[in-house]
Design a protein around this motif. Structure first.
Motif, PDB file in Angstrom:
ATOM      1  N   ASN A  31       0.923  -1.177   0.068  1.00 33.84           N
ATOM      2  CA  ASN A  31      -0.120  -0.048   0.035  1.00 33.84           C
ATOM      3  C   ASN A  31       0.832   1.190  -0.080  1.00 33.84           C
ATOM      4  O   ASN A  31       0.407   2.279   0.418  1.00 33.84           O
ATOM      5  N   THR A  32       2.238   0.973  -0.318  1.00 34.88           N
ATOM      6  CA  THR A  32       2.853   2.367  -0.657  1.00 34.88           C
ATOM      7  C   THR A  32       3.620   2.472  -1.970  1.00 34.88           C
ATOM      8  O   THR A  32       3.659   1.814  -2.792  1.00 34.88           O
ATOM      9  N   ASP A  33       4.040   3.843  -2.391  1.00 34.94           N
ATOM     10  CA  ASP A  33       4.763   4.046  -3.512  1.00 34.94           C
ATOM     11  C   ASP A  33       5.963   3.231  -3.541  1.00 34.94           C
ATOM     12  O   ASP A  33       6.318   2.477  -4.657  1.00 34.94           O
ATOM     13  N   PHE A  34       6.556   2.707  -2.535  1.00 36.60           N
ATOM     14  CA  PHE A  34       7.760   1.943  -2.506  1.00 36.60           C
ATOM     15  C   PHE A  34       7.472   0.424  -3.069  1.00 36.60           C
ATOM     16  O   PHE A  34       7.940  -0.158  -3.956  1.00 36.60           O
ATOM     17  N   ASP A  35       6.228   0.043  -2.295  1.00 35.26           N
ATOM     18  CA  ASP A  35       5.680  -1.229  -2.856  1.00 35.26           C
ATOM     19  C   ASP A  35       5.535  -1.256  -4.129  1.00 35.26           C
ATOM     20  O   ASP A  35       5.913  -2.392  -4.981  1.00 35.26           O
ATOM     21  N   LEU A  36       4.822  -0.344  -4.732  1.00 38.04           N
ATOM     22  CA  LEU A  36       4.485  -0.336  -6.181  1.00 38.04           C
ATOM     23  C   LEU A  36       5.663  -0.226  -6.919  1.00 38.04           C
ATOM     24  O   LEU A  36       5.750  -1.190  -8.078  1.00 38.04           O
ATOM     25  N   GLN A  37       6.587   0.327  -6.683  1.00 39.17           N
ATOM     26  CA  GLN A  37       7.903   0.436  -7.551  1.00 39.17           C
ATOM     27  C   GLN A  37       8.203  -0.902  -7.436  1.00 39.17           C
ATOM     28  O   GLN A  37       8.963  -1.351  -8.618  1.00 39.17           O
ATOM     29  N   ASN A  50      -4.867   0.644  -3.289  1.00 38.48           N
ATOM     30  CA  ASN A  50      -4.529   0.577  -1.776  1.00 38.48           C
ATOM     31  C   ASN A  50      -3.850   1.925  -1.296  1.00 38.48           C
ATOM     32  O   ASN A  50      -3.990   2.475  -0.096  1.00 38.48           O
ATOM     33  N   ILE A  51      -2.902   2.555  -2.251  1.00 37.45           N
ATOM     34  CA  ILE A  51      -2.246   3.515  -1.993  1.00 37.45           C
ATOM     35  C   ILE A  51      -3.196   4.704  -1.656  1.00 37.45           C
ATOM     36  O   ILE A  51      -3.192   5.340  -0.900  1.00 37.45           O
ATOM     37  N   VAL A  52      -4.190   4.653  -2.735  1.00 41.58           N
ATOM     38  CA  VAL A  52      -5.114   6.072  -2.930  1.00 41.58           C
ATOM     39  C   VAL A  52      -5.943   5.917  -1.597  1.00 41.58           C
ATOM     40  O   VAL A  52      -6.158   6.820  -0.835  1.00 41.58           O
TER      41      VAL A  52
END
Length: 941
Positions: free
Chosen positions: A874-880, A913-915
């Protein structure tokens, strides 16, 4: 990193909190059927005395793909149609000089040439042909073979002839070959177990979807049905089983040893993926009345009577299904076999159903109520296939949803008949509808069916064995049965089976039979269109609608429900994402009805409420596959009713209100605080007063300090939930209960923990303990002979809070001497489910991805490992990291096997999830502080 961890914990808390809420309203958490499919691709297996066929080498030759060659296409040409197979197999259950287990085969396939051709193209995979191939006509005249070669990509053996085969003439292809009995869980494969200190070998099969070709050369497509004569040669201390009963057993001498030859009766006409044969030292528990046998390890079947429950329920379920289908069981016997190594949960081979042993065996001293439920539902699922799927079979795999969705629906009916006090049909809402909506709300979902030409490769086919196929398929068939009425549905179904028996169909032929039954019914319900037109809106487009009902003016609207409303949908819709929606409803004044929403918007006077306290509830018992939203006034009145007297609302709909509202909030349709308000009534419910602790004490009191069990299925599930949640949130008395029970077992070596509570007690004991406790449990895992107990122990091993222990378990997952191949993926996923283990599992997957793809990547449920490890992202780091993972393995041609779609879904869910966290973190934190009266310092938002 720490911030991501705490936010993840918070998101997990919200999810678990409302899972318990559903359980507290008697819609219990259901057993998740694992479909992990392990794969160990090996290219050896050639017998040492292999003879090189004329015109080729012993090993397959791969022809360079050329787009205009018929053998480079994944679908067989329709020149040849099989009629019959003679298959004679000798599995050798000792290692050869190369350390391999092999089998020897002799096969004859009888086929008709429909269109003149100069090529015989037949499926063959990893078979080494040890003598010249022989092609003859019906008069035994030899047809010269110019040459033969292999197309490895498409798994074809190709015979190029000197002259054309003639149309409408019959021919016979005779072959002799060797193959490896590998431990890859596919085709004709090897399984092992230890009994009384001796390692015993089993030769068994798993042909679905494309692996009959690994056992004998065949036309390996479901529409190409034929009859089969199977002969198995084996040592006298083994028993051979196949689809039909044995008709002759004799002895022969081979390699100076006595072997037994078991010949089976000719089969009925059937597809190759349903062919099965097993050679083992298993023992049966039998019932002559219903002609059924349960086979398994001698200790389990004979000594511990673990097959008795399955045998009893098999008779009841067969009785139910014969009445339901109005068609006698098509075969003379029903053998069901519990295997220690098996890729799926079970497989519906006609007359010889195979199961992972955890899905068939039941020991009242070791098995939990969840194990018991799984046994009866899986048996009902596989026996439902004996008619729907086996007797009448889909033409091609694009319609797999019809086979599996139907069986996934009927399993509840059969299980309900066999266990008539369980109310098991209600579990469909959680097991299937709520489960699959989470996937079907993604822009990367897919329709239930597709064009035949869009499903070609093995990866295309394996990817279809997903929750859309099984659970959405079950959900829309349940909806169809509901709006037609069950009796009319049965009438049409019975006509369909009778009309298409021993043949193949496409999905719309079921609609045609149902429509004919509907047209002949005098007192039929109203339908706004034909059954085909209605159902095609659910089958030919992905997703489902959210129906918004405005009780201030009686208006209705439907809209494609997407978890992330800004996402771009992968599939175009032939219906512009509108559905024929059957809406059942009730009001507080006891007005009930059914209406249809056939367009994007509509009006209905029944939905216009004028009274000050009037409310309306739609989708009664969640028989429809859609979500429901209301105007604010109706939401307020429904919630007030729940707080005043929640029993007025049907029990399933109490769970629906919570599930719908939180998903509507995720999709930004209603506010998150509105969704949280739907949980306030739980303080009034029988099993939950305000928080988890009173629920724990309720069961502590009513079960004599957890020594006795509640009476009903749902109460037993609720007891398990109470203990699990109480320990998860640090209630001291629960932790003390865990410590005392575990230490008593550890000290006395006598396990007095009730099977229902073992998973929870084991997990929490490992979480609270250290290496000593983990080593004790590992020892128990390695010594237990009960497969269900082994599953509980293996899952608990992943509950440790010590990273070095979790890393050890991850390494063990790739060692088949420590963790069975069938359990590799679920072991990794278990570690990922542990908050401490999530990053460890993610690092492990990335480091070992090529190994996983090579060994398991073609498995039907390979994507489970991606969805499992990424579910808390659920974080930008996870997405990257996900995007980097995708790019690296794409750029390096490693790929993702059958997990390709799951990876896209993981990226989409992470974005959503991030949003959600960014938009709702503060609001949810404030709501909980107000609702609970204090700040939970452990959330650290």
């Amino acid at each position: 990193m720490a911030n991501g961890f705490y936010v993840s914990k918070f998101v997990a808390f919200v999810g678990f909190f409302f899972a318990v809420a559903a359980a507290a309203t008697i819609i219990t958490l259901a057993v998740v059927y694992s479909n992990e499919k392990s794969k160990n691709v090996q290219n050896e297996g050639i017998a040492s005395n292999a003879i090189t066929p004329t015109g080729t080498t012993a090993k397959p030759m791969t022809k360079t793909p050329a787009s205009n060659e018929i053998w480079d296409k994944y679908r067989l040409p329709r020149n040849l149609v099989p009629e019959h197979y003679n298959v004679d197999l000798r599995p050798i259950l000792t290692k050869n000089e190369k350390g391999l287990y092999i089998f020897r085969g002799v096969s004859k396939v009888y086929f008709t040439c429909m269109i003149a051709t100069q090529y015989v193209i037949i499926h063959s995979n990893k078979l080494n042909y040890t003598k010249d191939l022989l092609l003859t006509d019906a008069n035994n005249n030899v047809i010269p073979i110019k040459k033969h070669f292999f197309a490895e990509k498409t798994n074809y053996l190709i015979l190029e002839l000197n002259e054309q085969l003639q149309a409408q003439k019959n021919y016979i292809l005779s072959t002799e070959y060797d193959g490896e009995l590998a431990d890859d869980l596919e085709g004709f494969y090897r399984s092992e177990y230890v009994e009384d200190g001796e390692t015993k070998i089993i030769a068994t099969t798993q042909m679905q979807a494309l692996d009959a070709r690994k056992a004998f050369p065949c036309f390996d497509e479901p529409a190409l049905k034929a009859t089969f004569n199977i002969t198995i040669r084996h040592k006298p201390d083994y028993v051979a089983l196949s689809n039909m009963n044995p008709i002759d057993v004799s002895n022969e001498t081979w390699n100076a040893e006595t072997w037994q030859v078991t010949k089976f009766a000719q089969s009925v006409k059937m597809s190759t993926y349903l062919v099965a044969f097993i050679v083992s030292q298993f023992s049966p528990a039998g019932n002559e009345t219903v002609k059924a046998n349960i086979w398994g390890r001698k200790k389990a079947i004979v000594d511990e009577k673990q097959g008795d429950y399955a045998l009893d329920k098999t008779g009841l379920i067969l009785e139910f299904l014969q009445d339901y289908y109005n068609y006698s069981y098509p075969l003379p016997k029903s053998d069901q076999v519990a295997l220690p190594d098996f890729s799926a949960g079970a497989m519906e081979n006609w007359g010889l159903v195979t199961y992972r042993d955890t899905a068939l065996l039941y020991d009242p001293n070791e098995s939990s109520i969840g194990n018991k439920e799984r046994v009866v539902t899986v048996i009902a699922h596989e026996l439902a296939h004996q008619w729907f799927g086996n007797l009448v079979t889909i033409r091609w795999w694009n319609d797999l949803w019809l086979n599996e969705g139907f069986a996934s629906y009927v399993e509840y009916l059969g299980a309900d008949y066999a266990e008539d006090t369980w109310n098991i049909k209600d579990l469909a809402v959680l097991n299937d509808i709520h489960r699959v909506m989470a996937v079907d709300a993604l822009a990367s979902s897919h329709p239930l069916t597709s064009k035949e030409e869009d499903v070609n490769t093995p990866e295309d086919i394996s990817a279809l064995f997903d929750s859309i196929t099984y659970s959405k398929g079950a959900s829309v068939i349940r909806m169809l049965s509901s709006f037609l009425t069950e009796e009319l549905f049965k009438t049409g179904l019975q006509a369909y089976l009778k009309k298409h028996a021993f043949d193949n169909t496409v999905y719309y032929e079921l609609w045609e039979s149902l429509q004919e039954a509907y047209d002949n019914e005098a007192n039929r319900v109203y339908l706004p269109a034909t059954i085909g037109d209605i159902m095609d809106t659910w089958v030919l487009q992905m997703g489902f609608p959210v129906v918004t009902i405005n009780t201030t003016d009686g208006s209705l609207t439907q809209k494609h429900f997407l978890l992330d409303p800004t996402s771009v949908v992968n599939h175009t819709s032939p219906y512009n994402y509108t559905w024929f929606v059957p809406i059942s409803f009730v009001t507080n004044s006891s007005v009930e009805g059914h209406v249809w929403l056939t367009q994007e918007t509509g009006m209905n006077s029944s939905f216009h409420l004028t009274g000050d306290n009037d409310w309306l509830l739609a989708n009664i018992n969640v028989t429809g596959y859609y979500r429901v939203n209301y105007d604010d006034r109706n939401w307020d009145r429904l919630l007030q009713q729940l707080e005043n007297n929640h029993t007025v609302i049907p029990v399933i709909n109490r769970a629906q209100i919570i599930d719908d509202s939180f998903n509507l909030a995720r999709a930004q349709i209603i506010s998150t605080t509105r969704a949280l308000q739907t949980t306030r009534f739980l303080s009034k419910d029988k099993y939950m007063k305000q928080q988890v602790e009173p629920l724990f004490w309720h069961f502590n009191t009513t079960t004599n300090n957890f020594k006795d069990r509640p009476e009903t299925l749902t109460e037993q599930y609720n007891e398990i939930n109470a203990v699990s949640m109480a320990c998860s949130y640090g209630i001291a008395e629960c932790e003390q209960l865990v410590t005392e029970l575990f230490q008593e077992w550890k000290n006395t070596k006598i396990n007095k923990i009730h099977p229902n509570l073992r998973s929870t007690i084991y997990c929490n004991a490992i979480a609270q303990g250290g290496e000593d406790e983990w080593n004790f449990l590992w020892e128990q895992f390695n010594t237990t002979t009960n497969a269900q107990e082994a599953d509980k122990l293996r899952a608990a091993l992943a509950c440790s809070k010590e990273p070095f222990i979790l890393n050890r378990l991850l390494e063990y997952s790739l060692d088949p001497n420590k963790i069975r191949r069938q359990d590799t993926l679920s072991t990794i996923t278990n570690v990922a489910n542990n908050v401490v283990g999530q990053n460890l599992a993610w690092d492990f997957i990335r480091a070992n991805w090529k190994t996983l793809v090579d060994n398991i990547g073609g498995g039907m449920s390979f994507g489970n490992v991606i969805s499992g490890v990424s579910r808390r992202f659920n974080t930008d780091f996870d997405l990257q990291q996900l995007q980097d993972f995708k790019k690296f393995n794409t750029d390096n041609n490693i790929g993702f096997g059958t997990a390709t779609l799951t990876l896209e879904q993981a990226i989409e869910k992470t974005r959503a999830n991030i949003v959600w966290v960014k938009q709702n973190k503060d609001a949810v934190q404030n709501w909980f502080e107000g609702a609970m009266g204090h700040r939970d310092e452990n959330t650290h938002i």
